[in-house]
Design a protein around this motif. Structure first.
Motif, PDB file in Angstrom:
ATOM      1  N   ASP A  67      92.818  68.156  51.625  1.00 27.10           N
ATOM      2  CA  ASP A  67      93.519  69.143  52.437  1.00 27.10           C
ATOM      3  C   ASP A  67      92.765  69.312  53.765  1.00 27.10           C
ATOM      4  OD1 ASP A  67      91.388  70.960  52.068  1.00 27.10           O
ATOM      5  OD2 ASP A  67      92.329  71.821  50.276  1.00 27.10           O
ATOM      6  N   GLU A  68      93.337  70.093  54.627  1.00 25.37           N
ATOM      7  CA  GLU A  68      92.796  70.223  55.976  1.00 25.37           C
ATOM      8  C   GLU A  68      91.332  70.689  55.979  1.00 25.37           C
ATOM      9  OE1 GLU A  68      94.386  72.662  59.768  1.00 25.37           O
ATOM     10  OE2 GLU A  68      95.946  71.951  58.383  1.00 25.37           O
ATOM     11  N   GLU A  69      91.057  71.658  55.100  1.00 25.83           N
ATOM     12  CA  GLU A  69      89.713  72.220  55.033  1.00 25.83           C
ATOM     13  C   GLU A  69      88.707  71.165  54.538  1.00 25.83           C
ATOM     14  OE1 GLU A  69      87.845  73.449  52.101  1.00 25.83           O
ATOM     15  OE2 GLU A  69      86.287  74.119  53.508  1.00 25.83           O
ATOM     16  N   GLU A  70      89.151  70.315  53.594  1.00 22.93           N
ATOM     17  CA  GLU A  70      88.265  69.261  53.079  1.00 22.93           C
ATOM     18  C   GLU A  70      87.998  68.193  54.142  1.00 22.93           C
ATOM     19  OE1 GLU A  70      89.161  69.210  48.295  1.00 22.93           O
ATOM     20  OE2 GLU A  70      90.724  68.442  49.633  1.00 22.93           O
ATOM     21  N   VAL A  71      89.023  67.887  54.916  1.00 21.79           N
ATOM     22  CA  VAL A  71      88.830  66.918  56.008  1.00 21.79           C
ATOM     23  C   VAL A  71      87.808  67.467  57.002  1.00 21.79           C
ATOM     24  CG1 VAL A  71      89.932  65.747  57.968  1.00 21.79           C
ATOM     25  CG2 VAL A  71      91.138  65.900  55.785  1.00 21.79           C
ATOM     26  N   GLU A  72      87.926  68.760  57.294  1.00 19.83           N
ATOM     27  CA  GLU A  72      86.975  69.380  58.220  1.00 19.83           C
ATOM     28  C   GLU A  72      85.558  69.329  57.667  1.00 19.83           C
ATOM     29  OE1 GLU A  72      88.137  73.417  59.302  1.00 19.83           O
ATOM     30  OE2 GLU A  72      90.074  72.634  59.993  1.00 19.83           O
ATOM     31  N   ARG A  73      85.428  69.593  56.359  1.00 22.19           N
ATOM     32  CA  ARG A  73      84.103  69.572  55.727  1.00 22.19           C
ATOM     33  C   ARG A  73      83.503  68.169  55.776  1.00 22.19           C
ATOM     34  NH1 ARG A  73      85.749  72.370  50.625  1.00 22.19           N
ATOM     35  NH2 ARG A  73      84.985  70.542  49.515  1.00 22.19           N
ATOM     36  N   LEU A  74      84.353  67.180  55.527  1.00 24.02           N
ATOM     37  CA  LEU A  74      83.877  65.793  55.537  1.00 24.02           C
ATOM     38  C   LEU A  74      83.463  65.384  56.957  1.00 24.02           C
ATOM     39  CD1 LEU A  74      83.389  63.248  53.907  1.00 24.02           C
ATOM     40  CD2 LEU A  74      85.793  62.629  54.224  1.00 24.02           C
ATOM     41  N   HIS A  75      84.275  65.779  57.907  1.00 18.23           N
ATOM     42  CA  HIS A  75      83.952  65.473  59.304  1.00 18.23           C
ATOM     43  C   HIS A  75      82.618  66.117  59.693  1.00 18.23           C
ATOM     44  CE1 HIS A  75      84.346  66.171  63.741  1.00 18.23           C
ATOM     45  NE2 HIS A  75      84.666  64.901  63.688  1.00 18.23           N
ATOM     46  N   ALA A  76      82.466  67.396  59.295  1.00 19.92           N
ATOM     47  CA  ALA A  76      81.219  68.109  59.636  1.00 19.92           C
ATOM     48  C   ALA A  76      80.014  67.453  58.953  1.00 19.92           C
ATOM     49  CB  ALA A  76      81.335  69.577  59.220  1.00 19.92           C
ATOM     50  N   LEU A 115      92.090  58.658  60.540  1.00 17.36           N
ATOM     51  CA  LEU A 115      91.537  57.471  59.885  1.00 17.36           C
ATOM     52  C   LEU A 115      91.246  57.698  58.401  1.00 17.36           C
ATOM     53  CD1 LEU A 115      88.154  57.401  59.408  1.00 17.36           C
ATOM     54  CD2 LEU A 115      88.200  57.398  61.893  1.00 17.36           C
ATOM     55  N   ILE A 116      91.025  58.946  58.014  1.00 17.80           N
ATOM     56  CA  ILE A 116      90.698  59.240  56.619  1.00 17.80           C
ATOM     57  C   ILE A 116      91.959  59.398  55.768  1.00 17.80           C
ATOM     58  CG2 ILE A 116      90.596  61.797  56.438  1.00 17.80           C
ATOM     59  CD1 ILE A 116      87.663  59.471  55.688  1.00 17.80           C
ATOM     60  N   TRP A 170      78.634  58.183  64.070  1.00 13.91           N
ATOM     61  CA  TRP A 170      77.786  59.138  64.771  1.00 13.91           C
ATOM     62  C   TRP A 170      77.509  58.657  66.169  1.00 13.91           C
ATOM     63  CZ3 TRP A 170      76.835  63.994  63.915  1.00 13.91           C
ATOM     64  CH2 TRP A 170      75.900  64.636  64.733  1.00 13.91           C
ATOM     65  N   PRO A 171      77.673  59.486  67.213  1.00 12.30           N
ATOM     66  CA  PRO A 171      78.264  60.815  67.129  1.00 12.30           C
ATOM     67  C   PRO A 171      79.660  60.740  66.487  1.00 12.30           C
ATOM     68  CG  PRO A 171      77.361  60.418  69.325  1.00 12.30           C
ATOM     69  CD  PRO A 171      77.279  59.125  68.576  1.00 12.30           C
ATOM     70  N   ALA A 172      79.997  61.795  65.717  1.00  7.69           N
ATOM     71  CA  ALA A 172      81.230  61.778  64.942  1.00  7.69           C
ATOM     72  C   ALA A 172      82.450  61.638  65.853  1.00  7.69           C
ATOM     73  CB  ALA A 172      81.339  63.064  64.127  1.00  7.69           C
ATOM     74  N   PRO A 173      83.483  60.910  65.386  1.00 10.17           N
ATOM     75  CA  PRO A 173      84.716  60.820  66.173  1.00 10.17           C
ATOM     76  C   PRO A 173      85.361  62.199  66.317  1.00 10.17           C
ATOM     77  CG  PRO A 173      84.905  59.570  64.094  1.00 10.17           C
ATOM     78  CD  PRO A 173      83.575  60.218  64.087  1.00 10.17           C
ATOM     79  N   PRO A 174      86.225  62.384  67.303  1.00  6.66           N
ATOM     80  CA  PRO A 174      86.910  63.681  67.441  1.00  6.66           C
ATOM     81  C   PRO A 174      87.642  64.021  66.133  1.00  6.66           C
ATOM     82  CG  PRO A 174      87.427  62.242  69.295  1.00  6.66           C
ATOM     83  CD  PRO A 174      86.660  61.416  68.309  1.00  6.66           C
ATOM     84  N   PRO A 175      87.742  65.316  65.767  1.00  2.00           N
ATOM     85  CA  PRO A 175      88.349  65.721  64.490  1.00  2.00           C
ATOM     86  C   PRO A 175      89.732  65.123  64.241  1.00  2.00           C
ATOM     87  CG  PRO A 175      87.347  67.613  65.554  1.00  2.00           C
ATOM     88  CD  PRO A 175      87.237  66.466  66.522  1.00  2.00           C
ATOM     89  N   ALA A 176      90.578  65.087  65.247  1.00  3.44           N
ATOM     90  CA  ALA A 176      91.938  64.572  65.044  1.00  3.44           C
ATOM     91  C   ALA A 176      91.909  63.087  64.715  1.00  3.44           C
ATOM     92  CB  ALA A 176      92.777  64.830  66.290  1.00  3.44           C
TER      93      ALA A 176
END
Ligand SMILES: [Zn+2]
Length: 281
Positions: free
Chosen positions: A194-203, A150-151, A139-145
């Motif tokens: 999947d992509e959507e889960e990575v986005e959820r985790l990032h958020a 890293l995940i 935090w602040p969270a790293p950029p999504p890419a």
């Protein structure tokens, strides 16, 4: 154990309280706490504290061109006191006594002496091995890419998110909160998302920012020893999930536990309690 939000509020309060204060003396009653010997702690005498900041889960107290980088480990606490510690205070590890009578104290609770500190040139902190091996700040969270990269590892999310070399600042408490927020199983592997889960985790990393905001509201100028963590699932086994009402479950390991909502995180499955299954063997 202090994690990113707890160390952040600690350094913010200490930065406000200490900036400009002059050092009267600095000693280390903790036998093994100092991991550097040159320059010695006495170099701090007469210096002014110029700032207190955070690197991952580590506070760094700056005295002009020297900085004390501190690793609290699991039981260390950094706090400011109005008066000096009693010589009998066995929790004292480092005492920075100020000319105005106050004292910045690194204490450690419990029997183990694990907390450590290094006195370094301020501009060498970034190159210290404890700092260079850290992944990006949570935090602040790293950029999504960057986060997606890293995940993407064949490791369970619970240890992966707590591994400071991959992402810095998350420990045993906040990992449960982040995974609950993202509705992901602690035993899912990073590379399985999947992509959507990575986005959820990032958020979901926003829970760290929310915790800092919460601390800003409830913690005054004096820091308590025990910061009131606004946890919703960690160590809440047996209680209803605040979102869906399902009973929060736990998996116990030798030194820690993970809590989750089976309804929302593990497809309704209650995971085997490893402590219990070991006893039954
Ligand atoms: Zn739930």
């Amino acid at each position: 154990m202090p994690e990113l939000p707890e160390v952040e509020i600690t350094v913010r309060r200490l930065n406000t309280a200490l900036s400009g204060a002059s050092v009267d003396s600095a000693v280390a009653p903790g036998m093994n706490v100092m991991k550097t010997f040159e320059p010695p702690l006495e170099e701090l005498v007469g210096r002014e504290i110029t700032g207190v900041r955070r690197v991952g889960k580590m506070p760094a107290v700056e005295f002009g061109d020297l900085a004390l980088l501190i690793h609290l480990m699991s039981a260390g606490r950094l706090r400011l006191f109005d008066r000096r510690a009693s010589a009998k205070d066995r929790a004292s590890r480092i005492l920075v006594r100020l000319e105005d009578g106050r004292e910045l104290r690194l204490r450690e609770f419990g029997t183990k002496q694990r907390a450590w500190a290094r006195l370094l040139p301020t501009d060498a902190v970034a190159e210290d091995e404890a700092v260079t091996r850290l992944g990006p700040e949570a935090w602040p969270a790293p950029p999504p890419a960057k986060f997606a990269e890293l995940i993407d590892q064949p490791r369970h999310l619970h240890p992966l998110l707590r591994h400071q070399g991959d992402i810095a600042g998350i420990g045993r408490s906040w990992v449960d909160e982040i995974l609950w927020e993202a509705r992901l199983s602690p035993f899912k592997q990073g590379s399985e998302l999947d992509e959507e889960e990575v986005e959820r985790l990032h958020a979901a990393l926003h829970v760290l920012g929310d915790a800092i905001e919460y601390y800003e509201e409830v913690i005054g100028p004096d820091l308590p020893d025990k910061i009131p963590m606004p946890l919703k699932v960690h160590k809440r086994e047996g209680e209803p999930c605040p979102r869906c009402g399902t009973t929060i479950e736990a998996v116990f390991f030798s030194e820690h536990q993970t809590n989750y909502c089976p309804q929302e995180q593990t497809g309704g499955r209650v995971l085997k309690d490893r402590r219990l299954s070991r006893l039954l063997k």
